[in-house]
Design a protein around this motif. Structure first.
Motif, PDB file in Angstrom:
ATOM      1  N   PHE A 407      -1.113  -5.774   4.672  1.00 55.65           N
ATOM      2  CA  PHE A 407      -0.988  -4.592   3.642  1.00 55.65           C
ATOM      3  C   PHE A 407      -1.952  -3.460   4.538  1.00 55.65           C
ATOM      4  CE2 PHE A 407      -0.283  -7.760   0.643  1.00 55.65           C
ATOM      5  CZ  PHE A 407      -0.370  -7.172  -0.657  1.00 55.65           C
ATOM      6  N   LEU A 410       0.936  -1.837   6.241  1.00 54.28           N
ATOM      7  CA  LEU A 410       2.239  -1.179   4.995  1.00 54.28           C
ATOM      8  C   LEU A 410       1.553   0.201   4.613  1.00 54.28           C
ATOM      9  CD1 LEU A 410       3.380  -4.481   3.320  1.00 54.28           C
ATOM     10  CD2 LEU A 410       4.584  -3.233   4.846  1.00 54.28           C
ATOM     11  N   PHE A 411       0.386  -0.021   4.148  1.00 54.09           N
ATOM     12  CA  PHE A 411      -0.139   1.043   3.585  1.00 54.09           C
ATOM     13  C   PHE A 411      -0.289   2.301   4.700  1.00 54.09           C
ATOM     14  CE2 PHE A 411      -1.869  -1.542   0.078  1.00 54.09           C
ATOM     15  CZ  PHE A 411      -1.217  -0.933  -0.801  1.00 54.09           C
ATOM     16  N   SER A 414       2.967   3.712   5.389  1.00 57.00           N
ATOM     17  CA  SER A 414       3.743   4.517   4.326  1.00 57.00           C
ATOM     18  C   SER A 414       2.976   5.599   4.082  1.00 57.00           C
ATOM     19  CB  SER A 414       3.552   3.714   2.989  1.00 57.00           C
ATOM     20  OG  SER A 414       4.007   4.184   1.968  1.00 57.00           O
ATOM     21  N   ALA A 421       1.673   5.635  -1.395  1.00 56.33           N
ATOM     22  CA  ALA A 421       1.576   4.190  -1.312  1.00 56.33           C
ATOM     23  C   ALA A 421       2.672   3.424  -2.059  1.00 56.33           C
ATOM     24  CB  ALA A 421       0.264   3.858  -1.723  1.00 56.33           C
ATOM     25  N   VAL A 424       5.193   0.770  -1.095  1.00 56.68           N
ATOM     26  CA  VAL A 424       4.622  -0.596  -0.856  1.00 56.68           C
ATOM     27  C   VAL A 424       4.573  -1.312  -2.157  1.00 56.68           C
ATOM     28  CG1 VAL A 424       2.625  -1.940   0.161  1.00 56.68           C
ATOM     29  CG2 VAL A 424       3.112   0.342   1.256  1.00 56.68           C
TER      30      VAL A 424
END
Length: 452
Positions: A407, A410-411, A414, A421, A424
């Motif tokens: 996570f 990913l954040f 992004s 966000a 995601v």
């Protein structure tokens, strides 16, 4: 069981007999020892989760006391405990049948002293190199690893009819460590411990909203140290080990079952989301809503997510024992899917007016993730014999523990590429929808080959 017992060494650590499915044995001997073991290991698991998520509570404060890091670097710091936790769980999943509950719980708990002492000193100097903080963040993952030996141990101590309840109590209360460290940190750093003893270090100057104040960021780690020592020693003095043993190679038989892989996907959905969002929730609040005038303090809100998820996990254990794990998992997955789609409408705000709804959507997601965390752990003991069930619990927990790392990455990606966000959360919604179908087809539908 007798064939297993013949190979078990006798002494102060290993029990000579353990038959939890035997009603008479459970009533006279087993119940008392099992619940005592659950209490001790759960207290140790709380400290493990507190150490694991300490970085998530500290990372939003580091720029305020003089550390010069970019948002991407901060997300990396928040992600590193997840990378370590998942990797170390892949080791821990094999330990209980090899070394026993007593030794594993004691040593793994006392190992938490390493990252705690490290963070105690590191935060007192804004000149601490980023590489050192990355290493300490990785070492905080020692706490994340503990789960995959503690939970398999608990599954061995209880009969199948009580495993949903026992595992939910242990994991749920253990998960409270996440919200405890995020809730306690803003308070405990506000004053000097032990009357300002020089042993505990000098204060730092924190600048927040143009206002300066004196804080003791090292207190967040210092306050845990005595508890880790006491609980670790208590584990050595009071715990025993169930006489079910297997070497490293024998435990690989779980990977030949399709249920290992389906349950791993389901647990990634539930605990992966819980742990990943717990680690990144403070930074999400800061990145999405922190630029508006009067922006909320992330740590004043972020602890509610893991608190709600942990409480839901405790409650959902007995519910899963009563209704069946697969049925509860089905509704939990649908709830997570709905909450995620709701949150996607709140991640590109124009002001603070949507902040309460954003928090509400996240809390709904945490709630259903907590429900699913409990129900999936009811399913696994129903699909496997005891030693294998412990291994599957350890393995699924290991893979899902990469949640904070995944996570965080990913954040970070992004926000760096799209300044949002939202993508995601759309990806999460797709993954949750896949797991709704997977669980329904394999376990929850009428006529399923393996209802559990």
């Amino acid at each position: 069981m007798s064939s297993v017992l013949s190979d078990v060494p006798r002494g102060g650590t290993w029990l000579s007999r353990w038959e939890p499915e035997n009603t008479a044995f459970w009533a006279t001997t087993g119940s008392r020892l099992a619940w005592r073991t659950l209490t001790i290991t759960t207290l140790n698991l709380v400290m493990a989760f507190m150490a694991w998520f300490l970085v998530s509570a500290l990372v939003v404060r580091l720029p305020q006391i003089g550390f010069k890091f970019t948002p991407t670097q901060l997300f990396w710091l928040a992600a590193m405990p997840g990378l370590a936790g998942g990797t170390l769980r892949l080791v821990h999943m094999f330990l209980t049948p090899m070394l026993g509950t007593r030794l594993v719980v004691t040593v793994s708990t006392l190992s938490l002293l390493v990252p705690l002492v490290g963070w105690f000193y590191a935060v007192q100097d804004p000149g601490t190199p980023y590489s050192v903080l990355l290493l300490l963040a990785f070492l905080a993952g020692l706490g994340g690893g503990n789960f995959s030996s503690f939970m398999p141990s608990t599954s061995l101590f209880f009969p199948k009819r009580l495993q949903g309840t026992a595992l939910a109590i242990q994991a749920g209360i253990g998960n409270f460590g996440v919200s405890v460290v995020q809730f306690v940190t803003p308070w405990i750093i506000g004053f000097a411990l032990l009357g300002g003893s020089a042993l505990l270090g000098d204060p730092q100057t924190m600048t927040k909203g143009g206002v300066q104040s004196q804080v003791y960021l090292q207190n967040a780690a210092a306050v845990m140290l005595p508890f880790v020592v006491v609980f670790g020693i208590s584990a050595w003095l009071l715990l025993k080990s169930v006489p079910i043993k297997a070497n490293f190679a024998q435990q690989f038989d779980i990977f030949r079952s399709r249920h290992t892989w389906s349950m791993t996907s389901l647990y990634i959905m539930t605990f992966g989301a819980f742990s990943g969002l717990s680690a990144t929730f403070p930074l999400l609040i800061k990145q999405i809503y922190g630029s508006f005038p009067g922006a909320p303090d992330p740590l004043a809100w972020a602890f509610w997510g893991p608190l709600v998820g942990s409480a839901a996990r405790v409650v959902a254990g007995p519910l899963s024992d009563r209704l069946g794990g697969a049925r509860v998992t089905h509704w939990a997955a649908l709830g997570m899917l709905g909450a995620t789609l709701w949150v996607t409408t709140l991640t590109q705000p124009t002001g603070l007016e949507s902040f309460p709804m954003f928090v509400a959507g996240m809390l709904v997601m945490f709630f259903f993730a907590g429900i699913g965390n409990a129900s999936t752990f009811k399913q696994m003991p129903m699909l496997f014999e005891p030693r294998q069930a412990g291994g599957v619990i350890g393995f699924t927990g290991a893979i899902a523990a990469y949640g904070p790392f995944l996570f965080g990455m990913l954040f970070a990606g992004s926000f760096a590429s799209l300044q949002s966000a939202t993508p995601v959360f759309y990806g999460l919604a797709a993954f949750f929808a896949f797991n709704v179908v997977l669980n329904w087809w394999m376990y929850a539908r009428r006529g399923a080959a393996n209802p559990c």
